[in-house]
Design a protein around this motif. Structure first.
Motif, PDB file in Angstrom:
ATOM      1  N   ALA A  37       2.432   0.828   1.077  1.00  0.00           N
ATOM      2  CA  ALA A  37       1.842  -0.233   0.339  1.00  0.00           C
ATOM      3  C   ALA A  37       1.147  -1.491   0.828  1.00  0.00           C
ATOM      4  O   ALA A  37       1.651  -2.066   1.792  1.00  0.00           O
ATOM      5  N   SER A  38      -0.050  -1.846   1.058  1.00  0.00           N
ATOM      6  CA  SER A  38      -1.028  -2.431   1.505  1.00  0.00           C
ATOM      7  C   SER A  38      -1.084  -3.573   0.386  1.00  0.00           C
ATOM      8  O   SER A  38      -2.150  -3.070  -1.257  1.00  0.00           O
ATOM      9  N   ASN A  39      -1.815  -4.529   0.303  1.00  0.00           N
ATOM     10  CA  ASN A  39      -2.284  -5.600   0.064  1.00  0.00           C
ATOM     11  C   ASN A  39      -3.318  -5.080  -0.208  1.00  0.00           C
ATOM     12  O   ASN A  39      -4.695  -3.982   0.901  1.00  0.00           O
ATOM     13  N   HIS A  40      -4.521  -5.458  -0.699  1.00  0.00           N
ATOM     14  CA  HIS A  40      -6.120  -4.731  -1.359  1.00  0.00           C
ATOM     15  C   HIS A  40      -6.680  -5.822  -1.295  1.00  0.00           C
ATOM     16  O   HIS A  40      -7.045  -7.251  -2.165  1.00  0.00           O
ATOM     17  N   PRO A 144      11.042   6.510   1.879  1.00  0.00           N
ATOM     18  CA  PRO A 144      10.795   4.993   2.625  1.00  0.00           C
ATOM     19  C   PRO A 144       9.560   4.289   2.190  1.00  0.00           C
ATOM     20  O   PRO A 144       8.131   5.103   1.715  1.00  0.00           O
ATOM     21  N   ILE A 145       9.432   2.712   2.168  1.00  0.00           N
ATOM     22  CA  ILE A 145       8.124   2.394   2.015  1.00  0.00           C
ATOM     23  C   ILE A 145       7.503   1.513   2.917  1.00  0.00           C
ATOM     24  O   ILE A 145       8.074   0.690   3.512  1.00  0.00           O
ATOM     25  N   VAL A 146       6.807   1.898   3.784  1.00  0.00           N
ATOM     26  CA  VAL A 146       6.424   0.789   4.921  1.00  0.00           C
ATOM     27  C   VAL A 146       5.337  -0.422   4.167  1.00  0.00           C
ATOM     28  O   VAL A 146       4.226  -0.340   3.703  1.00  0.00           O
ATOM     29  N   PRO A 147       5.807  -1.454   4.554  1.00  0.00           N
ATOM     30  CA  PRO A 147       4.697  -2.324   3.952  1.00  0.00           C
ATOM     31  C   PRO A 147       3.287  -2.879   4.567  1.00  0.00           C
ATOM     32  O   PRO A 147       3.875  -2.431   6.118  1.00  0.00           O
ATOM     33  N   VAL A 148       2.097  -2.792   4.798  1.00  0.00           N
ATOM     34  CA  VAL A 148       1.360  -2.616   5.482  1.00  0.00           C
ATOM     35  C   VAL A 148       0.562  -4.709   4.566  1.00  0.00           C
ATOM     36  O   VAL A 148      -0.038  -4.787   3.605  1.00  0.00           O
ATOM     37  N   GLY A 149      -0.371  -5.018   5.829  1.00  0.00           N
ATOM     38  CA  GLY A 149      -0.397  -5.760   6.162  1.00  0.00           C
ATOM     39  C   GLY A 149      -2.213  -6.309   6.822  1.00  0.00           C
ATOM     40  O   GLY A 149      -2.649  -6.015   6.996  1.00  0.00           O
TER      41      GLY A 149
END
Length: 222
Positions: A37-40, A144-149
């Motif tokens: 899950a990333s910012n865009h 699971p959710i891996v946050p992405v920046g």
């Protein structure tokens, strides 16, 4: 087969050209269903993440990219399919439901699925409130959710520019957020909201973006 060929050729070339700085690859599970899950910030985000990730990441892309004709259409289709992307018709009123169904199929196969909880890219650099589809997927699939920046991708090809720029790009993968078994007995709406807010808080820590506090709406011509 096309993905295997493309992934042997494209990532090394793009990494050599853009030299992205990558942190936290150890946080991405090498096997099993997982959501990234990333910012865009830019249309190139869906290229950057698969290029640096240690495993194939499936993203959804506008169906227009897969339906062109002639040599240009074939090249576009081969490019996006080679990157592991799947088509979705964003103008279809049922597109959101279809997208979730496709995502659950991907996760059910034990693959990695990439998503932008903001819904559409940020045009002012702020981090917008996350929509709860990401939580629905994680809670339904039990993954699971891996946050992405991401930082710097908005400068690769700014609005009005037709040529990509060589600018510093940084990709940070955060620690996985596990949801399985955490929300038993919690109303589904509340659980989705809590998980989504947790994900967006993790993304904000990775990027340092100013939080908008509101949802981001897709422009009519986007």
């Amino acid at each position: 087969m096309l993905y295997d060929v493309m992934h042997r050729l494209v990532p090394p070339v793009l990494r050599a050209v853009w030299r992205p700085t990558v942190h936290g690859l150890e946080h991405v599970p090498r096997h099993g269903g997982v959501i990234l899950a990333s910012n865009h910030l830019s249309f190139v985000d869906s290229v950057v993440i698969p290029v640096v990730a240690p495993r194939q990441v499936v993203f959804l892309a506008k169906s227009d990219y897969f339906t062109g004709t002639g040599l240009k259409g074939a090249a576009s289709r081969a490019w996006f399919e080679g990157l592991g992307m799947l088509p979705v018709d964003r103008d279809d009123t049922r597109a959101a439901i279809k997208s979730l169904d496709v995502a659950l199929e991907v996760l059910g196969r034990g693959e990695a699925f990439g998503i932008y909880p903001e819904g559409t890219r940020s045009r002012d650099g702020r981090l917008y409130r996350g929509r709860t589809g990401v939580a629905h997927l994680a809670l339904t699939a039990g993954v699971p959710i891996v946050p992405v920046g991401l930082t710097g991708t908005e400068r690769v090809q700014p609005v009005g520019s037709s040529v990509p720029h060589l600018v510093p790009i940084t990709v940070r993968f955060g620690e996985p957020i596990h949801v399985a078994g955490r929300f038993e007995g919690v109303p589904s709406g509340r659980a989705r909201r809590e998980v989504t807010d947790e994900v967006m808080a993790a993304v904000q820590r990775l990027t340092g973006q100013v939080e908008a506090g509101v949802y981001n709406e897709r422009p009519v011509d986007a």
